[in-house]
Design an enzyme around this catalytic site. Structure first.
Site, PDB file in Angstrom:
ATOM      1  N   HIS A  69       0.854  -1.189   0.000  1.00 35.69           N
ATOM      2  CA  HIS A  69       0.000   0.000   0.000  1.00 35.69           C
ATOM      3  C   HIS A  69       0.886   1.233   0.000  1.00 35.69           C
ATOM      4  O   HIS A  69       2.049   1.186   0.432  1.00 35.69           O
ATOM      5  CB  HIS A  69      -0.889   0.011   1.233  1.00 35.69           C
ATOM      6  CG  HIS A  69      -1.927  -1.058   1.249  1.00 35.69           C
ATOM      7  ND1 HIS A  69      -3.001  -1.033   2.107  1.00 35.69           N
ATOM      8  CD2 HIS A  69      -2.069  -2.196   0.521  1.00 35.69           C
ATOM      9  CE1 HIS A  69      -3.759  -2.094   1.916  1.00 35.69           C
ATOM     10  NE2 HIS A  69      -3.205  -2.822   0.951  1.00 35.69           N
ATOM     11  N   GLU A  71       0.989   3.848   1.840  1.00 31.05           N
ATOM     12  CA  GLU A  71       1.503   4.243   3.154  1.00 31.05           C
ATOM     13  C   GLU A  71       2.640   3.327   3.600  1.00 31.05           C
ATOM     14  O   GLU A  71       3.639   3.798   4.164  1.00 31.05           O
ATOM     15  CB  GLU A  71       0.381   4.194   4.206  1.00 31.05           C
ATOM     16  CG  GLU A  71      -0.793   5.091   3.900  1.00 31.05           C
ATOM     17  CD  GLU A  71      -1.920   4.384   3.143  1.00 31.05           C
ATOM     18  OE1 GLU A  71      -3.073   4.831   3.284  1.00 31.05           O
ATOM     19  OE2 GLU A  71      -1.651   3.396   2.429  1.00 31.05           O
ATOM     20  N   CYS A  99      -5.920   1.930   5.825  1.00 34.14           N
ATOM     21  CA  CYS A  99      -6.584   0.696   6.233  1.00 34.14           C
ATOM     22  C   CYS A  99      -6.033   0.287   7.611  1.00 34.14           C
ATOM     23  O   CYS A  99      -5.055   0.881   8.092  1.00 34.14           O
ATOM     24  CB  CYS A  99      -6.319  -0.398   5.201  1.00 34.14           C
ATOM     25  SG  CYS A  99      -4.627  -1.027   5.219  1.00 34.14           S
ATOM     26  N   CYS A 102      -2.163  -0.359   7.576  1.00 32.86           N
ATOM     27  CA  CYS A 102      -1.358   0.862   7.468  1.00 32.86           C
ATOM     28  C   CYS A 102      -1.463   1.718   8.722  1.00 32.86           C
ATOM     29  O   CYS A 102      -0.483   2.327   9.153  1.00 32.86           O
ATOM     30  CB  CYS A 102      -1.774   1.649   6.232  1.00 32.86           C
ATOM     31  SG  CYS A 102      -1.406   0.781   4.690  1.00 32.86           S
TER      32      CYS A 102
END
Length: 165
Positions: A69, A71, A99, A102
């Protein structure tokens, strides 16, 4: 404005908001790159001392990595740049509410402030579904600033998904 936990939910000054918008625009550029690569358009930037020390864009398809992801990639790069996994004075900018994975990573990194654009009503780990980043149950709580360039982030996501339907 602060909530019951004393966590800031919006920038305190016009200068601070301008700084947040500046870095969020860079995150939006990264999100657009993700979209152009067929990835969900999310971008992230970690800023320390007024400089970007980590950047990422969603890349799980490209990297064959479910943890890739935006992040996570930005945090990994920032930790390498800083020479430490603890980023206690850093600000993480993300175009989309992180999410749970993260959000947990930014707590582990001790990120001082999380700034995000759009809420993720399906998987959000910071406000929409869970409140991991500033949970009183954890050893670290990040300051949360939401809605910075939120309309632009939402539009980018809506356009991406509309083109795939």
């Amino acid at each position: 404005m602060s909530n019951h936990n004393g966590v800031t939910t919006e920038p305190a000054s016009a200068a601070r908001r301008g700084q947040h918008e500046y870095w969020m625009r860079r995150a939006l550029e990264l999100a657009a790159e993700a979209a152009a690569s067929g990835e969900v358009p999310v971008g992230a930037v970690v800023v320390l001392g007024g400089e970007a020390i980590g950047e990422g864009r969603n890349s799980p398809i490209e990297l064959l990595d479910p943890t890739a992801h935006a992040e996570m990639l930005a945090l990994r790069q920032a930790a390498l740049t800083a020479g430490s996994y603890r980023l206690g004075e850093a600000v993480l900018y993300s175009t989309l509410e992180p999410c749970p994975m993260c959000a947990g990573a930014l707590v582990a990194a001790r990120i001082r402030t999380l700034v995000f654009g759009a809420r993720d009503l399906r998987f959000g780990g910071v406000r929409s579904k869970f409140q991991i980043a500033d949970s009183e149950l954890l050893n670290h709580r990040a300051e949360i600033v939401e809605g910075v360039c939120g309309a632009e982030a939402t539009t980018l996501l809506q356009k991406f998904f509309a083109e795939r339907r």
